[in-house]
Design a protein around this motif. Sequence first.
Motif, PDB file in Angstrom:
ATOM      1  N   SER A 362       0.823  -1.209   0.000  1.00 25.78           N
ATOM      2  CA  SER A 362       0.000   0.000   0.000  1.00 25.78           C
ATOM      3  C   SER A 362       0.857   1.259   0.000  1.00 25.78           C
ATOM      4  N   LEU A 363       2.020   1.193   0.643  1.00 25.35           N
ATOM      5  CA  LEU A 363       2.846   2.392   0.799  1.00 25.35           C
ATOM      6  C   LEU A 363       3.219   3.086  -0.526  1.00 25.35           C
ATOM      7  N   PRO A 364       3.474   2.347  -1.640  1.00 22.68           N
ATOM      8  CA  PRO A 364       3.801   3.059  -2.878  1.00 22.68           C
ATOM      9  C   PRO A 364       2.664   3.983  -3.336  1.00 22.68           C
ATOM     10  N   CYS A 365       1.458   3.795  -2.806  1.00 24.90           N
ATOM     11  CA  CYS A 365       0.316   4.617  -3.218  1.00 24.90           C
ATOM     12  C   CYS A 365       0.230   5.905  -2.392  1.00 24.90           C
ATOM     13  N   GLY A 366       1.220   6.156  -1.529  1.00 28.56           N
ATOM     14  CA  GLY A 366       1.217   7.390  -0.742  1.00 28.56           C
ATOM     15  C   GLY A 366       0.258   7.293   0.433  1.00 28.56           C
ATOM     16  N   VAL A 367       0.110   8.444   1.113  1.00 24.36           N
ATOM     17  CA  VAL A 367      -0.747   8.420   2.303  1.00 24.36           C
ATOM     18  C   VAL A 367      -1.908   9.403   2.173  1.00 24.36           C
ATOM     19  N   SER A 368      -2.151   9.872   0.942  1.00 28.12           N
ATOM     20  CA  SER A 368      -3.226  10.858   0.769  1.00 28.12           C
ATOM     21  C   SER A 368      -4.612  10.200   0.783  1.00 28.12           C
ATOM     22  N   HIS A 369      -4.695   8.909   0.472  1.00 25.08           N
ATOM     23  CA  HIS A 369      -5.987   8.216   0.395  1.00 25.08           C
ATOM     24  C   HIS A 369      -5.987   6.959   1.267  1.00 25.08           C
ATOM     25  N   LEU A 370      -7.175   6.632   1.758  1.00 19.32           N
ATOM     26  CA  LEU A 370      -7.327   5.407   2.554  1.00 19.32           C
ATOM     27  C   LEU A 370      -7.501   4.190   1.628  1.00 19.32           C
ATOM     28  N   LEU A 371      -8.058   4.444   0.428  1.00 24.28           N
ATOM     29  CA  LEU A 371      -8.445   3.340  -0.476  1.00 24.28           C
ATOM     30  C   LEU A 371      -7.348   2.272  -0.685  1.00 24.28           C
ATOM     31  N   PRO A 372      -6.090   2.675  -0.997  1.00 26.59           N
ATOM     32  CA  PRO A 372      -5.078   1.623  -1.229  1.00 26.59           C
ATOM     33  C   PRO A 372      -4.759   0.807   0.016  1.00 26.59           C
ATOM     34  N   TYR A 373      -5.214   1.286   1.187  1.00 29.73           N
ATOM     35  CA  TYR A 373      -4.967   0.554   2.434  1.00 29.73           C
ATOM     36  C   TYR A 373      -6.116  -0.406   2.738  1.00 29.73           C
ATOM     37  N   PHE A 374      -7.098  -0.453   1.827  1.00 28.05           N
ATOM     38  CA  PHE A 374      -8.232  -1.360   2.048  1.00 28.05           C
ATOM     39  C   PHE A 374      -7.737  -2.787   2.253  1.00 28.05           C
ATOM     40  N   TYR A 375      -6.782  -3.226   1.397  1.00 33.73           N
ATOM     41  CA  TYR A 375      -6.313  -4.616   1.502  1.00 33.73           C
ATOM     42  C   TYR A 375      -5.735  -4.891   2.888  1.00 33.73           C
ATOM     43  N   LEU A 376      -4.948  -3.930   3.398  1.00 33.66           N
ATOM     44  CA  LEU A 376      -4.328  -4.120   4.710  1.00 33.66           C
ATOM     45  C   LEU A 376      -5.404  -4.248   5.797  1.00 33.66           C
ATOM     46  N   LEU A 377      -6.443  -3.406   5.699  1.00 39.65           N
ATOM     47  CA  LEU A 377      -7.510  -3.428   6.718  1.00 39.65           C
ATOM     48  C   LEU A 377      -8.311  -4.722   6.632  1.00 39.65           C
ATOM     49  N   TYR A 378      -8.728  -5.060   5.413  1.00 44.15           N
ATOM     50  CA  TYR A 378      -9.512  -6.288   5.210  1.00 44.15           C
ATOM     51  C   TYR A 378      -8.699  -7.507   5.634  1.00 44.15           C
ATOM     52  N   PHE A 379      -7.411  -7.491   5.266  1.00 48.64           N
ATOM     53  CA  PHE A 379      -6.568  -8.661   5.514  1.00 48.64           C
ATOM     54  C   PHE A 379      -6.323  -8.846   7.010  1.00 48.64           C
ATOM     55  N   THR A 380      -6.197  -7.710   7.741  1.00 52.59           N
ATOM     56  CA  THR A 380      -6.034  -7.802   9.191  1.00 52.59           C
ATOM     57  C   THR A 380      -7.271  -8.492   9.777  1.00 52.59           C
ATOM     58  N   ALA A 381      -8.455  -8.033   9.346  1.00 52.28           N
ATOM     59  CA  ALA A 381      -9.701  -8.631   9.859  1.00 52.28           C
ATOM     60  C   ALA A 381      -9.764 -10.115   9.482  1.00 52.28           C
ATOM     61  N   LEU A 382      -9.412 -10.427   8.222  1.00 49.37           N
ATOM     62  CA  LEU A 382      -9.478 -11.829   7.765  1.00 49.37           C
ATOM     63  C   LEU A 382      -8.543 -12.714   8.592  1.00 49.37           C
ATOM     64  N   LEU A 383      -7.319 -12.223   8.824  1.00 51.62           N
ATOM     65  CA  LEU A 383      -6.345 -13.069   9.532  1.00 51.62           C
ATOM     66  C   LEU A 383      -6.668 -13.197  11.023  1.00 51.62           C
ATOM     67  N   VAL A 384      -7.216 -12.131  11.633  1.00 50.65           N
ATOM     68  CA  VAL A 384      -7.606 -12.226  13.048  1.00 50.65           C
ATOM     69  C   VAL A 384      -8.730 -13.262  13.187  1.00 50.65           C
ATOM     70  N   HIS A 385      -9.689 -13.220  12.261  1.00 49.02           N
ATOM     71  CA  HIS A 385     -10.801 -14.168  12.276  1.00 49.02           C
ATOM     72  C   HIS A 385     -10.296 -15.584  11.973  1.00 49.02           C
ATOM     73  N   ARG A 386      -9.386 -15.676  11.012  1.00 52.03           N
ATOM     74  CA  ARG A 386      -8.837 -16.981  10.614  1.00 52.03           C
ATOM     75  C   ARG A 386      -8.026 -17.593  11.753  1.00 52.03           C
ATOM     76  N   GLU A 387      -7.289 -16.725  12.453  1.00 53.68           N
ATOM     77  CA  GLU A 387      -6.470 -17.199  13.568  1.00 53.68           C
ATOM     78  C   GLU A 387      -7.382 -17.774  14.652  1.00 53.68           C
ATOM     79  N   ALA A 388      -8.516 -17.096  14.908  1.00 52.96           N
ATOM     80  CA  ALA A 388      -9.441 -17.575  15.939  1.00 52.96           C
ATOM     81  C   ALA A 388     -10.043 -18.925  15.526  1.00 52.96           C
ATOM     82  N   ARG A 389     -10.363 -19.077  14.233  1.00 45.45           N
ATOM     83  CA  ARG A 389     -10.921 -20.357  13.751  1.00 45.45           C
ATOM     84  C   ARG A 389      -9.877 -21.461  13.879  1.00 45.45           C
ATOM     85  N   ASP A 390      -8.637 -21.148  13.501  1.00 48.29           N
ATOM     86  CA  ASP A 390      -7.575 -22.155  13.563  1.00 48.29           C
ATOM     87  C   ASP A 390      -7.311 -22.550  15.016  1.00 48.29           C
ATOM     88  N   GLU A 391      -7.343 -21.548  15.894  1.00 48.10           N
ATOM     89  CA  GLU A 391      -7.118 -21.779  17.326  1.00 48.10           C
ATOM     90  C   GLU A 391      -8.159 -22.790  17.860  1.00 48.10           C
TER      91      GLU A 391
END
Length: 418
Positions: A362-391
């Motif tokens: 996401s960083l190459p897209c600068g910090v002026s917009h939130l949009l390119p950070y969508f993947y990071l936000l979604y992925f954090t949620a996905l992995l936290v949920h996935r970690e709980a399922r795996d646990e």
Amino acid sequence: MAPPQGSRAPLEFGGPLGAAALLLLLPATMFHLLLVARSGPARLLGPPPYLPGPEALWSPRALLLWLAWLGLQAALYLLPARKVAEGQELKDKSRLRYPINGFQALMLTALLVGLGVSAGLPLGALPEMLLPLAFAATLTAFIFSLFLYVKALLAPASALAPGGNSGNPIYDFFLGRELNPRICFFDFKYFCELRPGLIGWVLINLALLVQEAELRGSPSLAMWLVNGFQLLYVGDALWHEEAVLTTMDIIHDGFGFMLAFGDLAWVPFTYSLQAQFLLYHPQALGLPMASVICLINATGYYIFRGANSQKNTFRKNPSDPRVADLETIATATGRQLLVSGWWGMVRHPNYLGDLIMALAWSLPCGVSHLLPYFYLLYFTALLVHREARDERQCQQKYGLAWHEYCRRVPYRIVPYIY
Ligand SMILES: NC(=O)C1=CN([C@@H]2O[C@H](COP(=O)(O)OP(=O)(O)OC[C@H]3O[C@@H](n4cnc5c(N)ncnc54)[C@H](OP(=O)(O)O)[C@@H]3O)[C@@H](O)[C@H]2O)C=CC1
Ligand SMILES: CC(C)CCC[C@@H](C)[C@H]1CC=C2C3=C(CC[C@@]21C)[C@@]1(C)CC[C@H](O)C[C@@H]1CC3
């Protein structure tokens, strides 16, 4: 007809209501992202810039192109493989066999695309078709999931997944009923997880790079970085294709709308969001900042690959000299758990590396917009949920030994934080 199984399995994703909401929300989010990425303000949280009419979504040409893409990847899957791997043991004690030729499929696709471009194929025109292509992929995912749901009605009880068989049709359609739906040697879930979506993702990235070069004379440094990082990620996944056979998607989850849509539509059209954003919102990136971003990606990849390889090597052969010195805990199943090395740092070091890479994308897209950070936000949620399922699954599998592991390695993903 197989009786509904696993009706006592705890419902996930908020049960039938949650599944019904996700059935609509996931495609809506994907189209929102596609529309916002090409709009001037590119506001992730605002309303979409406009609502596309049927003529912007429906295109027989895009549908044909999408079906041809699926056909090509299916043909490459059927080519002779360098290796045929065995999956985990199933309920009926049998093991399925899987061709290991994903990296070969990536190389052959690159060769075919290269030949096509030199023969005049307008790759730079692909970004203009993203909306109708995403619509075709979504439509295919719905129809395909319906086929999978009906196919599961004819499957023996032993072929059903532990979840996804609650008896509620919406929930089961979403989660998927059959564990490994196949026709002969063709395994639908394994095929979809790694081929059309992942290879499609890097092809879309490349088309965005080509279009940027056509528009501005040459691709930007930011576009090169995003393309390079994500190509490394996809190449790595296909090179280590066999590792996917031990993921929860293959050994635990049924194949339904969630994975079909995730693999076929969500991955190629939302994981390419940073490159889409860069085409419409060019960013100036200096060499010093680019070097820092490369270092962040390299650190993430080092942790991700180190952790995944350490576990895979250990699971294949615990006496392998590369892992034989690591400390372990014995479990009642006969399997051991690593408590030193990467897996002694946190309980999911591979997720940590993956998240660091997501930041670098996401960083190459600068910090002026939130949009390119969508993947990071979604992925954090996905992995936290996935970690709980795996646990939960590991607790069931390993009982007291898992509690001991959690005591020895208290942090889940980020040391001293989470
Ligand atoms: N980009 C994307 O969208 C996504 C990427 N990923 C990535 O895919 C990769 C695979 O992830 P995922 O399938 O979730 O899970 P993992 O590869 O982390 O596998 C979890 C399993 O590893 C085994 N395990 C856990 N702890 C230990 C230990 N201490 N010692 C030995 N074995 C242990 C357990 O299975 P067992 O004991 O049965 O071997 C557990 O169920 C990850 O790198 C992840 O980041 C995942 C999801 C989405
Ligand atoms: C649409 C929903 C929000 C959820 C969809 C989830 C899927 C997109 C992911 C589930 C597990 C995945 C894995 C990968 C890609 C994303 C999906 C399919 C990898 C293939 C990515 C590369 C890694 O090296 C291995 C991953 C395995 C799991």
